[in-house]
Every structure is written in structure tokens, then in C-alpha cells.
Motif scaffolding. Structure first.
Motif, PDB file in Angstrom:
ATOM      1  N   HIS A  30       0.866  -1.178   0.000  1.00 14.12           N
ATOM      2  CA  HIS A  30       0.000   0.000   0.000  1.00 14.12           C
ATOM      3  C   HIS A  30       0.906   1.233   0.000  1.00 14.12           C
ATOM      4  CE1 HIS A  30      -3.111   2.515   2.497  1.00 14.12           C
ATOM      5  NE2 HIS A  30      -2.640   3.169   1.458  1.00 14.12           N
ATOM      6  N   ASP A  80      -8.470  -4.066  -2.580  1.00 10.26           N
ATOM      7  CA  ASP A  80      -7.571  -5.197  -2.803  1.00 10.26           C
ATOM      8  C   ASP A  80      -7.801  -5.832  -4.165  1.00 10.26           C
ATOM      9  OD1 ASP A  80      -6.437  -4.847  -0.344  1.00 10.26           O
ATOM     10  OD2 ASP A  80      -7.756  -6.280   0.663  1.00 10.26           O
ATOM     11  N   GLU A  81      -8.954  -5.575  -4.779  1.00  9.45           N
ATOM     12  CA  GLU A  81      -9.234  -6.021  -6.135  1.00  9.45           C
ATOM     13  C   GLU A  81      -9.106  -4.809  -7.060  1.00  9.45           C
ATOM     14  OE1 GLU A  81      -9.609  -9.118  -6.875  1.00  9.45           O
ATOM     15  OE2 GLU A  81      -9.505  -9.752  -4.778  1.00  9.45           O
ATOM     16  N   SER A  83      -9.868  -1.448  -8.519  1.00 11.39           N
ATOM     17  CA  SER A  83     -10.583  -0.323  -7.915  1.00 11.39           C
ATOM     18  C   SER A  83     -11.832   0.028  -8.708  1.00 11.39           C
ATOM     19  CB  SER A  83      -9.654   0.886  -7.824  1.00 11.39           C
ATOM     20  OG  SER A  83      -8.572   0.612  -6.963  1.00 11.39           O
ATOM     21  N   TYR A 101      -5.886   3.266  -5.733  1.00  8.70           N
ATOM     22  CA  TYR A 101      -4.648   2.726  -5.191  1.00  8.70           C
ATOM     23  C   TYR A 101      -4.976   1.456  -4.415  1.00  8.70           C
ATOM     24  CZ  TYR A 101      -5.940   5.182  -0.819  1.00  8.70           C
ATOM     25  OH  TYR A 101      -6.577   5.645   0.311  1.00  8.70           O
ATOM     26  N   PRO A 102      -3.981   0.604  -4.188  1.00 10.09           N
ATOM     27  CA  PRO A 102      -4.255  -0.726  -3.649  1.00 10.09           C
ATOM     28  C   PRO A 102      -4.456  -0.717  -2.154  1.00 10.09           C
ATOM     29  CG  PRO A 102      -1.930  -0.488  -4.035  1.00 10.09           C
ATOM     30  CD  PRO A 102      -2.568   0.768  -4.562  1.00 10.09           C
ATOM     31  N   GLY A 106      -2.702  -5.634  -1.435  1.00  7.45           N
ATOM     32  CA  GLY A 106      -2.230  -5.447  -2.796  1.00  7.45           C
ATOM     33  C   GLY A 106      -3.326  -5.610  -3.819  1.00  7.45           C
ATOM     34  N   SER A 107      -3.146  -4.995  -4.969  1.00 10.86           N
ATOM     35  CA  SER A 107      -4.127  -5.060  -6.043  1.00 10.86           C
ATOM     36  C   SER A 107      -3.404  -5.262  -7.356  1.00 10.86           C
ATOM     37  CB  SER A 107      -4.946  -3.769  -6.091  1.00 10.86           C
ATOM     38  OG  SER A 107      -5.762  -3.743  -7.233  1.00 10.86           O
ATOM     39  N   GLY A 110      -5.757  -1.538 -11.459  1.00 11.41           N
ATOM     40  CA  GLY A 110      -6.394  -0.313 -11.004  1.00 11.41           C
ATOM     41  C   GLY A 110      -7.770  -0.165 -11.606  1.00 11.41           C
ATOM     42  N   HIS A 129      -0.087  -0.272  -8.896  1.00  7.20           N
ATOM     43  CA  HIS A 129      -0.736  -1.519  -9.289  1.00  7.20           C
ATOM     44  C   HIS A 129       0.209  -2.351 -10.150  1.00  7.20           C
ATOM     45  CE1 HIS A 129      -4.112   1.231  -8.428  1.00  7.20           C
ATOM     46  NE2 HIS A 129      -4.721   0.137  -7.987  1.00  7.20           N
ATOM     47  N   ASN A 151       3.613   1.857 -10.908  1.00 14.65           N
ATOM     48  CA  ASN A 151       3.002   0.622 -11.377  1.00 14.65           C
ATOM     49  C   ASN A 151       4.094  -0.346 -11.811  1.00 14.65           C
ATOM     50  OD1 ASN A 151       0.003   1.389 -11.319  1.00 14.65           O
ATOM     51  ND2 ASN A 151       0.940   3.101 -12.417  1.00 14.65           N
TER      52      ASN A 151
END
Length: 706
Positions: A30, A80-81, A83, A101-102, A106-107, A110, A129, A151
Motif C-alpha cells: 500500500h 484489494d481487487e 478499484s 490505489y491498492p 495489494g491489487s 487499477g 498496481h 506501477n
């Protein structure tokens, strides 16, 4: 230019959607930069829309028409998925002033769009991301004023889309590819800023049609990243008015028609053309850059190149030119493509890339030219009967590089002080290097390469090959024959190399005859592997690791009755056993003759009788002069006139007769350099004045113009 290589890597691979297993394993921290304040944005959960009715349930205002689109603004989405995940919609919508943003776990994505039309994203930030934005099967999507930061894989990915507009977007501090676009039609990218720091690749455009890329900045100011743009298998594309700083533009080998590259600026960058049909390239400006060509067919070298400038000098492009001579002195870079029976002279390219490029030509001759500070000095591909004559090539990664050629001749040329190979020849047949000087390169002459890039039936004759050593690896080779056959070294002088005067690896039926291998710090001749190579009439002495080593198979060290002269041979022995596992034997070693080989304790320099200033009228012929010279153990000579190689080669001790005719009006310094077998040298210079017709004789002394 010192060890500078601008090498364009066009990596245009289809990148598929990340499988679920990768999504689960990929973790990203994050992170939002501490110096950026987004506290004014309202936090909310991820946006998930699977049909048009979901816009209302997700809190969008508006009705979804063109005049009153669904609208979401002034929010920050931590997820987390993905956005924002929108699919299967036809309503008009706008997402504005949003940060994605994650979350803590984590993601991967985006923003993801699948089968979507009529969307606008503006004034947004996409941070941290794996992929920032991903589109599939979507159209009429606008991205305006988007900031991509931190990213990891791809900032923007699009596949099977139409009518995508991308403008005023900014890419910085990403480890990711900026753009990967595949199978996209009718799209525009303008006024975007791409700043590469750690990006592995820049912009990858694959199967693009009806595309405009204009007024963008592509920069690599610092870091190791890439801001290169690669265009592959595309048509109807215009790339214009962009700024490339430390970035390159690559045109792939299977592009289709109507590619236009117009009015771009390149600083420390290049245009690389690997193929395609006719590409129009006009009015581009380069500083420390230029063109790179590597097409595999004659058609891939046929393009419309005009009015391109490198540091104020035009690029010379000759396509399908026949039966003519061309003064090359005004060009910054020279490209011969599909030419026949053309002679170019007086080239002095200024580009940092390949100075002279010759592709798919027949009977091209380059004369009286100086190559200094290029990537490849003279680059020859898929051409026959090319002649390089009376040229000098220095301070390049390769003085001369030839690939897929036949009947190449390099004659009376000085190839020296290149920081790679003096001459590199690959996949070529029937070449001749004659009466030339190859010295002070990392490797003197490299013939062949690993794999299938072998050479055959080449000759290196009557040439002086000295002091070719790589200062970084502490190795040096005069002639390196790799994976090649029937290569002959004949009547050369090869000395002062850290590992071997001649080195043979994976090569067969090659030979060295009547050549001197003296004072190499390694071996005179070294065979790593190979069979049925033969050697006779050579003189080998004072080579520190050994005069020869043979680790090959069935190599012959004598002719029917003529062997070699070995400094360490005991005359009481009837044969000479060569060191190594190959059981090499010279059955007819010849007596060591100090009249032929310089004694190790001689420190006397060659003697040169000075010449006085010489004056002649321009256009007149003859002007033969004689330099009176002497040395007990002569070796080689070369003469420079106005900084240009005049002539040179092996010196037998006789006085040297030469002509200074053929120069234009001006004052020139003519310099003779002699070297004896010990490496003792001497030099002498005098002035030559070429005056106009009916001009009064000049006063002496005077300052030379060159």
C-alpha cells in the motif's frame, strides 16, 4: 564516442491477461507518495459495474445519455481487487478527479474495462498496481489528464479496442511498460509525457491501424529505464512532432503501408527500421542519434527518407541508385539501399550510430573516407562485391561490420582504435582484406560467430595486425576465426596481442602461410578446436605463452616439404612438436634466420631522411616522391596525408616511393611512420601545398589547414 552504444530493442510481444494464480501470488505494498495530499477526496469502496443499471446502484449521478452522462467524481478508491471494474455497458459515463490505489493486501489492477463504450476518465491518479488500466473489446473511451505512478508491469494495456483517445497523461516513477496496445483501431495519443526511470520497455504498439501519436514527450533523463516506442504489424499510422530524449523509435519487420514519421526531435535517440513496406520519414531532427537499418529483404530497405538532419547536416539516403559516383562529404550519415555500381567518396559521417550503411547493394565502393566515433563505422548487410578502399575507421564499436555478404574487399585501409572489433565479418563468403593496417582495437579481425553465422573462403593478405587487446578483459586477438571454414592468412605481420596472434575455434580447413607471429604476449597461433587446418612458411618467435598451441584434430604444420620457422626449435631435431592435445608436428621445420627475424636486443630505430615542403598545381598528375629510409630489420610502414590514410603495408627495407597527387587546393601534412620487427618506430612529416592554377607559390613556413 567512448563505449557508447545506442541499441534499439523492439520487444513487441502479446501480453495476455494475468491468470488467476498470478493474481493470488502477486503482493504489492500500500503506497501513495507522502508529499501528495488526497485528503479532500471522499473514500469509498471499489466500483463494480456489470451492466448499465449498476451505475445508479454504485452511486453515479446522471442519466447515462451523451448530454447527461453517469458521473462519479472526487473520490479515492482503496481496494484489494480492481478499484474500478466495468463490463458490458453502453451508457455514457464520466469518472473525474479520482485516485485509485491498492489496499493492504495489494491489487493487481487499477481500472478494468471489458466490452464497454462511451466512457471518459479525466483528472485521475493511478498508483501502485501491477497493471494500472486494462481494456478489452471496448470503444469510444477517453483518457484525459491521468497520472500513472509506481506501477509494476504495465501502466496501460488495451486489446481489441476502437476509438481510444489518450491525452495529457503523465507517466513517472513506474517499473512498468508504459503502454502495451494490441489490435486497436482509430486511436489518438497526444500531449502525453512518458518519463522512464526503471521501465523495462517503453511503448509497445502491435497490430495498430489508423493511429495518431503526436506532440508527446518520451524521456529517459535518468535511471536505466526505456522510453522506446515500438510499432509492429501496423498500418495507417502517423508519428509526428514528438520529442524523444534518450528514447528510440522502432519500426518492426512486418509493418504494412502508410507509416508516417514526420517532424520528430531525437536527442540521444534513433529511428530503427527493421522492415515493412515503404515508410515515409521526413523532417526529423537528431542530436547524437540517427538511423539504424536491419531489414531482411530488399523491400524492407525501400523507404521515403528525406530532409532528415543530424546536428544540422543532412542524412544521405540512396535508394536504387545505379552507375554513378557520389561525393559523401556533406552527409552526417549515409545509407545505400538497393544500389548498383555506385562509388561514394570523401565520407566523414558525424552520427553516433552507424556511419555508412550498405544494404542489398551490388558493386558499392567506399573510397577515401574517414569514419570516426560511430557505433558501427561501416555496416554492410546482404550485399555483394562491396569495396572499402583507402579508408580510415576508428573509435567505433566495430570499424567495419559485414553480415551476409559475398566478395567483400577491404584494401589499403587503416582500421584502428575501435573499442570492439576492428573488422567483424559474419555469414559471409569470399572476402579479402588486403594491404591494410589493423591495430589497437579490442579484437583485430573477427571472422564468424557462434551458431550458424559462419564464414567461408576468406583471405587476409599483406596486412599489418598489431596490438589488438581488450583493456577490460586483458585478452587480445589479432585474427579470431570462429565457426568458419577455408579462411587464409597470407603474408601478414601479426604482433603484440595478449592472447594469440591467430586464434581458431570450431573452424576447419583454414590456414596461415608466410606470416610473421612475433612478440605476442600469449601464443603466436592458438587452436582451441578444429580439424584439417594447415600452416607453413610462417615465422614464430618471442611469443610469451608459446609460439603455437594445437588442441584440435588432424591439423598440418607443414606443406609437402615446407614447414615453419620456430624461434624455440632445436636445429638438431628433425621435427618440431607443437604444444597441445592435438599432437601437432611440423615435419619440415626451417632454420631460424636472423636476417629475417629481428634480434631481441636491437633498440635501433628506423632512419628516415627528411623531405622539404612540396608544391604542385591542382589537377596535375604524377608527383612521385621518394622517402629515403633504412633499418636492419624492417617491418611495416604507413603514410597519412592530411589525416587520411594514403598507403601502407609491409616494408622490406627499400626506399619508399609514393604519390601525393589527387588532392584539392590546400595545405596538407604528410607523415610517414616506420616500424621494425622489434617495435621500434620512427616518424617524419613534411608539408604539401596544392595551389590553384596560376597561383603564386606560397611562403614558407606556413600553417597546414589539416
Amino acid at each position: 564516442m567512448k563505449r557508447m552504444a545506442l541499441v534499439m530493442i523492439v520487444s513487441l510481444l502479446f501480453i495476455s491477461v494475468i491468470p488467476a494464480s498470478n493474481k493470488q501470488s502477486y503482493q504489492i505494498s500500500h503506497f501513495v507518495p507522502a508529499d501528495e495530499d488526497f485528503s479532500h477526496l471522499t473514500p469509498r469502496l471499489a466500483v463494480i459495474i456489470t451492466n448499465d443499471s449498476d451505475f445508479v446502484s454504485e452511486g453515479f449521478s446522471g442519466s447515462g445519455t451523451e448530454g447527461d452522462p453517469f458521473r462519479l467524481e472526487a473520490v479515492r478508491i482503496l481496494s484489494d481487487e480492481a478499484s474500478i471494474n466495468i463490463s458490458n455497458t453502453r451508457s455514457h459515463f464520466v469518472i473525474e478527479n479520482v485516485l485509485v490505489y491498492p489496499g493492504s493486501s495489494g491489487s493487481v489492477f487499477g481500472i478494468v474495462l471489458e466490452n464497454v463504450t462511451s466512457g471518459t476518465f479525466t483528472n485521475m491518479s493511478v498508483y501502485n498496481h501491477y497493471r494500472g488500466i486494462e481494456l478489452h473489446n471496448s470503444s469510444d473511451i477517453i483518457f484525459d489528464d491521468i497520472v500513472f505512478k509506481i506501477n509494476a508491469d504495465t501502466c496501460f494495456y488495451a486489446d481489441d479496442c476502437n476509438f481510444i483517445s489518450f491525452k495529457y497523461c503523465k507517466f513517472e516513477d513506474n517499473d512498468a511498460t508504459f503502454l502495451h496496445i494490441n489490435d486497436v483501431d482509430h486511436s489518438v495519443m497526444t500531449y502525453n509525457w512518458f518519463n522512464a526511470t526503471n521501465t523495462e520497455t517503453g511503448l509497445e504498439l502491435y497490430k495498430i491501424a489508423n493511429f495518431t501519436f503526436s506532440y508527446n514527450d518520451l524521456n529517459r533523463y535518468s535511471g536505466t529505464g526505456s522510453a522506446n516506442l515500438g510499432l509492429y504489424e501496423s498500418s495507417n499510422c502517423t508519428i509526428s512532432h514528438n520529442s524523444f530524449y534518450g528514447a528510440n523509435l522502432g519500426i518492426g519487420e512486418t509493418n504494412y503501408d502508410d507509416i508516417f514519421i514526420i517532424s520528430n526531435e531525437f536527442i540521444n535517440g534513433q529511428i530503427s527500421i527493421f522492415g515493412g513496406e515503404i515508410v515515409t520519414v521526413t523532417d526529423n531532427q537528431f542530436t547524437n542519434g540517427g538511423f539504424y537499418f536491419q531489414g531482411e529483404t530488399a523491400e524492407s530497405w525501400h523507404h521515403d527518407l528525406s530532409s532528415n538532419m543530424i546536428e544540422g547536416k543532412p542524412v544521405g539516403y540512396l535508394w536504387d541508385t545505379t552507375n554513378t559516383s557520389v561525393d559523401l562529404s556533406s552527409f552526417s550519415q549515409i545509407i545505400f539501399a538497393g544500389c548498383n555500381n555506385v562509388t561514394g567518396y570523401d565520407a566523414a559521417p558525424t552520427t553516433s550510430l552507424d556511419g555508412i550503411i550498405i544494404g542489398f547493394c551490388n558493386a558499392t565502393t567506399i573510397q577515401d573516407s574517414t569514419i570516426d566515433g560511430q557505433s558501427l563505422g561501416i555496416h554492410i548487410r546482404s550485399s555483394n562485391y562491396t569495396t572499402i578502399e583507402n579508408c580510415e575507421a576508428q573509435d567505433s564499436s566495430r570499424g567495419v561490420f559485414a553480415y551476409d555478404t559475398k566478395y567483400l574487399t577491404i584494401n589499403a585501409s587503416d582500421i584502428h582504435d575501435n573499442w570492439g572489433m576492428g573488422i567483424a565479418i559474419r555469414s559471409s563468403e569470399f572476402f579479402l582484406i588486403d594491404n591494410s593496417s589493423i591495430s589497437d582495437n579490442d579484437i583485430g579481425i573477427l571472422v564468424g560467430a557462434p551458431g550458424s553465422e559462419n564464414c567461408s573462403r576468406g583471405q587476409i593478405k599483406r596486412s599489418s595486425i598489431f596490438s589488438n587487446n581488450d583493456p577490460l578483459d586483458d585478452v587480445g586477438y589479432g585474427v579470431y576465426v570462429m565457426n568458419s571454414n577455408h579462411i587464409r592468412v597470407d603474408q601478414c605481420n601479426i604482433s603484440y596481442h595478449d592472447y594469440a596472434g591467430m586464434y581458431i575455434s570450431m573452424s576447419n580447413w583454414s590456414s596461415s602461410v608466410y606470416t610473421r607471429y612475433l612478440y605476442n604476449d600469449g601464443f603466436g597461433i592458438a587452436i582451441e578446436s578444429g580439424y584439417d587446418n594447415y600452416f607453413y612458411g610462417n615465422i614464430l618467435g618471442w611469443n610469451e605463452l608459446g609460439n603455437a598451441i594445437d588442441n584440435g584434430t588432424s591439423n598440418d604444420w607443414n606443406d609437402v616439404s615446407i614447414g615453419n620457422r620456430w624461434r624455440d626449435h632445436n636445429p638438431l631435431d628433425s621435427q618440431y612438436n607443437v604444444t597441445g592435445t592435438g599432437d601437432g608436428i611440423d615435419y619440415y621445420p626451417q632454420a631460424w634466420d636472423y636476417d629475417l627475424i629481428y634480434p631481441p636486443n636491437d633498440a635501433t630505430h628506423p632512419q628516415i631522411q627528411s623531405l622539404s615542403m612540396y608544391v604542385y598545381t591542382v589537377g596535375t598528375t604524377g608527383h612521385m616522391l621518394v622517402w629515403e629510409v633504412s633499418d636492419e630489420y624492417p617491418f611495416s610502414y604507413h603514410i597519412m596525408m592530411g589525416g587520411v590514410w594514403l598507403e601502407g603495408g609491409e616494408w622490406d627495407g627499400d626506399d619508399i616511393e609514393f604519390s601525393v597527387a589527387g588532392f584539392g587546393v590546400g595545405n596538407y601534412t604528410c607523415t610517414l611512420t616506420l616500424t621494425d620487427l622489434a617495435g621500434n618506430s620512427a616518424q617524419s612529416s613534411f608539408l604539401v601545398s596544392v595551389v590553384p592554377v596560376s597561383a603564386p607559390p606560397p611562403e614558407s613556413p606556413f600553417e597546414p589547414l589539416y
